[in-house]
Design a protein around this motif. Structure first.
Motif, mmCIF file in Angstrom:
data_model
loop_
_atom_site.group_PDB
_atom_site.id
_atom_site.type_symbol
_atom_site.label_atom_id
_atom_site.label_comp_id
_atom_site.label_asym_id
_atom_site.label_seq_id
_atom_site.Cartn_x
_atom_site.Cartn_y
_atom_site.Cartn_z
ATOM 1 N N ASP A 16 12.015 56.372 78.495
ATOM 2 C CA ASP A 16 11.777 56.712 79.896
ATOM 3 C C ASP A 16 11.986 58.204 80.131
ATOM 4 O OD1 ASP A 16 11.578 53.933 81.272
ATOM 5 O OD2 ASP A 16 13.391 53.789 80.048
ATOM 6 N N GLU B 237 9.652 52.434 74.038
ATOM 7 C CA GLU B 237 9.246 53.765 74.478
ATOM 8 C C GLU B 237 10.316 54.385 75.376
ATOM 9 O OE1 GLU B 237 5.659 52.300 76.389
ATOM 10 O OE2 GLU B 237 4.477 53.540 75.026
ATOM 11 N N ILE C 100 12.094 55.872 67.918
ATOM 12 C CA ILE C 100 11.606 54.830 68.834
ATOM 13 C C ILE C 100 12.186 53.473 68.458
ATOM 14 C CG2 ILE C 100 9.561 53.642 69.695
ATOM 15 C CD1 ILE C 100 9.834 56.515 70.679
ATOM 16 N N LYS D 97 6.787 56.536 78.122
ATOM 17 C CA LYS D 97 6.087 55.477 78.839
ATOM 18 C C LYS D 97 5.553 56.034 80.154
ATOM 19 C CE LYS D 97 9.364 52.481 79.169
ATOM 20 N NZ LYS D 97 10.177 51.283 79.543
ATOM 21 N N ARG E 278 3.349 62.203 73.706
ATOM 22 C CA ARG E 278 2.887 61.150 72.809
ATOM 23 C C ARG E 278 3.707 59.877 72.941
ATOM 24 N NH1 ARG E 278 4.508 60.733 67.581
ATOM 25 N NH2 ARG E 278 5.208 62.913 67.596
ATOM 26 N N THR E 279 4.973 59.977 73.321
ATOM 27 C CA THR E 279 5.852 58.809 73.232
ATOM 28 C C THR E 279 6.330 58.259 74.570
ATOM 29 O OG1 THR E 279 7.858 60.171 73.018
ATOM 30 C CG2 THR E 279 6.711 59.577 70.979
#
Length: 241
Positions: free
Chosen positions: A147, A145, A139, A184, A181-182
């Motif tokens: 896409d 975050e 990250i 967006k 979890r990550t």
């Protein structure tokens, strides 16, 4: 509540491959003669040499024929847009990274257990992304975050159907957990699966977490392969449905 306050159990990736290199999974390396190979390897070499998609990949400068799979998926669903941030899990030898950059991604980070030859414009990490801290490293390298999270991960099959199936599901679970979890809000996720392979509870989690989930078999997948892809689009905001 943050992940740090309520950490979820982290799965470890299956054992790293003990043979080969990232380049060996691509199209640009010199292959040994068939005399030096097992029968299965000889058959793989014959398929590669007779495969028009592999020929096209070499001619157009793509690192693997898999590039055409992502291009077809992206043509259909419009996942990668100019300015997108993209993480590619199991990125070696780099064909999907090349496609993401070609399609206008602002930042692309690829991670693999194998070393990936440098690709201008991309950050490439040799690591097991399930290890503590590697997800944060990805990250940070991405600059925010993602896409889009892509996963074309595969494992070394052993020929035992049940064991191979469990390994397939484990890789899907690992990639899906990372994406959920990550990503967006509004983000997209693509992962390899196989026809007839039960993805366990992953499919239900994806359907709950995304606006739409589709199965796709790209034309560039081998006709005799059961390979398909799960495409999850439109990540919901937390708590949304």
């Amino acid at each position: 509540m943050t992940d740090e306050e309520n950490p979820a159990p982290r799965r470890r990736m299956v054992r790293p491959p003990t043979k080969g290199t990232a380049a060996g999974r691509g199209m640009g390396t010199k292959m040994k003669t068939a005399d030096d190979k097992s029968m299965s390897s000889q058959q793989w070499i014959k398929r590669q040499l007779a495969d028009p998609w592999s020929d096209r990949a070499r001619a157009e400068g793509w690192r693997s024929r898999a590039a055409f799979k992502l291009m077809e998926i992206d043509d259909r669903f419009g996942l990668i847009r100019p300015g997108s941030r993209v993480i590619d899990l199991g990125a070696a030898p780099g064909g999907w990274v090349q496609v993401a950059l070609k399609r206008g991604a602002q930042a692309v980070v690829g991670v693999d257990l194998l070393m990936i030859e440098p690709i201008p414009g991309a950050e490439l990490v040799q690591a097991d992304f399930t290890h503590p801290g590697v997800d944060g490293q990805l990250i940070e390298a991405l600059g925010g975050e993602p896409d889009v999270v892509l996963s074309d991960m595969a494992h070394n099959t052993i020929g035992h159907r049940q064991t191979d199936h469990l390994k397939i599901v484990a890789l899907i679970e690992i990639a899906a957990e990372f994406a959920l979890r990550t990503l967006k809000p509004g983000g997209h996720f693509v992962t390899k699966n196989f026809q007839g392979g039960d993805a366990g509870g992953v499919l239900a989690e994806l359907r709950a977490g995304f606006r739409e989930v589709k199965y796709v078999k790209p034309a560039s997948s081998r006709k005799d392969s059961s390979e398909v892809y799960l495409v999850a689009m439109g990540r919901h905001r937390d708590g949304a449905a």
